[in-house]
Scaffold this motif. Structure first.
Motif, PDB file in Angstrom:
ATOM      1  N   ARG A 300       5.382   7.609  18.978  1.00  7.96           N
ATOM      2  CA  ARG A 300       4.540   8.610  19.621  1.00  7.96           C
ATOM      3  C   ARG A 300       5.127  10.000  19.407  1.00  7.96           C
ATOM      4  N   ILE A 301       4.312  11.002  19.619  1.00 12.94           N
ATOM      5  CA  ILE A 301       4.755  12.390  19.484  1.00 12.94           C
ATOM      6  C   ILE A 301       5.479  12.813  20.752  1.00 12.94           C
ATOM      7  N   GLY A 302       6.614  13.480  20.593  1.00 14.52           N
ATOM      8  CA  GLY A 302       7.368  13.970  21.737  1.00 14.52           C
ATOM      9  C   GLY A 302       8.295  12.923  22.302  1.00 14.52           C
ATOM     10  N   CYS A 303       9.054  13.330  23.335  1.00 14.11           N
ATOM     11  CA  CYS A 303       9.950  12.402  24.024  1.00 14.11           C
ATOM     12  C   CYS A 303       9.474  12.188  25.455  1.00 14.11           C
ATOM     13  N   ALA A 304       9.618  13.203  26.315  1.00 16.34           N
ATOM     14  CA  ALA A 304       9.135  13.046  27.693  1.00 16.34           C
ATOM     15  C   ALA A 304       7.655  12.651  27.747  1.00 16.34           C
ATOM     16  N   PRO A 305       6.764  13.318  26.987  1.00 17.85           N
ATOM     17  CA  PRO A 305       5.343  12.928  27.064  1.00 17.85           C
ATOM     18  C   PRO A 305       5.073  11.527  26.516  1.00 17.85           C
ATOM     19  N   ALA A 306       6.000  10.998  25.720  1.00 19.99           N
ATOM     20  CA  ALA A 306       5.784   9.706  25.073  1.00 19.99           C
ATOM     21  C   ALA A 306       6.235   8.522  25.918  1.00 19.99           C
TER      22      ALA A 306
END
Length: 325
Positions: A300-306
């Protein structure tokens, strides 16, 4: 050592940095070619806190952020993710927030970290002494918080206060060489921290570093159990992980995934793993939940948002058989 049954309270105190991530956009773009970026909450400890809240737990963060627009961005993001920031202190002056400029691609992925005069290293013993440790189920920290003073002394003070309150101590090694004055200092401090903790998670390189030789990492992980730890997870990337407990050890594989990037796996693993233990799962099942969460985040794109929700993680596990070794 502390009773891990306390994890069932599902309310975690996390020590360490919150930062801003800037992702070259659209995905696949290199930083040097980028003309636009998207923003997200970053920092390993903040990411772990997000992973925990997405898994139905509560999380409070203890750190410092810069008293400027970037620091306020981090505060707003913590609020958006439902993370308790009562003990996040803005610091004025020349301190600057952690900033990462990151690419969403696998080959030659660049992650440029700005940690000059990092605000989170300004955390003091006074900050950690203001916490009511009896309200929490465990203390979680990453190795980054130990890299400089006064944050290092504050973290060890928090360890002592948490132990006095009966909290399990959970340590994600998270070795970042650029934050430390020397490898020797880092190895000594990590060994001190590991000797105090109940649950320790790291990769083969990090344990090898702690041992003083890359070939001795697994032996170091095993020695931590002998010295008092209750669970040690020795991660080996694509080769899976070896988890060591007082009852023995077992190996697990990884879940296949179509990865977009290499970042975020460690933070998502720790959050889902601890949430699994808190839910009363056997250690092996909790490790597999952590592994599945890691596979999801790198795709997925990003870390926290993923970071996946409970429902998303359950659906993934329902569609993917547990990896065997």
């Amino acid at each position: 050592m502390a009773n891990l049954a306390r994890l069932a309270g599902r309310n975690f105190l996390v020590i360490g940095r919150a930062g801003m991530d800037l992702y070259a956009d659209p995905p696949g773009t290199s930083v040097e070619d980028a003309t636009q970026f998207t923003t997200a909450l970053g920092g390993s400890s903040a990411n772990i806190a997000v992973a925990l809240t997405r898994q139905g737990c509560k999380a409070a963060l203890v750190t410092c952020v810069s008293d400027d627009a970037v620091g306020r961005f981090c505060l707003n993001q913590l609020d958006a993710y439902g993370i308790n920031r009562t003990h996040v202190r803005p610091v004025a002056g020349e301190a600057r927030n952690s900033l990462a400029v990151v690419e969403t691609r696998l080959e030659n992925c660049q992650s440029v970290i700005y940690r000059n005069n990092a605000a989170d290293f300004a955390m003091t013993e006074t900050d950690v002494e203001a916490v009511d440790y009896t309200a929490f189920s465990a203390l979680i920290t990453t190795g980054t918080v130990l890299a400089a003073e006064p944050s290092r002394s504050a973290a060890f003070r928090a360890f002592h206060l948490a132990r006095a309150a009966g909290l399990p101590l959970i340590f994600d090694v998270d070795y970042r060489p650029y934050s430390w004055p020397s490898p020797a200092v880092a190895a000594d401090v990590y060994s001190r921290a590991g000797a105090m903790c109940d649950v320790i998670v790291g990769n083969d390189v990090e344990f090898g570093f702690m041992a003083g030789h890359p070939d001795l990492g697994l032996a170091k992980a095993r020695s931590l159990i002998a010295d008092g730890a209750q669970i040690v997870v020795y991660k080996m990337g694509e080769k899976g992980a070896v988890t060591i407990t007082r009852e023995g050890e077992f190996a697990t594989g990884i879940f296949p995934t179509k990865a977009l990037k290499p970042t975020g796996a460690g933070d998502s693993f720790l959050g889902a793993f601890i949430a699994g233990l808190a839910a009363g799962l056997p250690v092996k099942d909790a490790v597999l939940r952590g592994s599945a969460a890691a596979a999801m985040v790198v795709a997925r794109i990003g870390c926290a948002p993923a970071m996946p929700t409970i429902a998303e993680l359950d659906a993934f596990l329902g569609q993917h058989p547990s990896p065997t070794k």
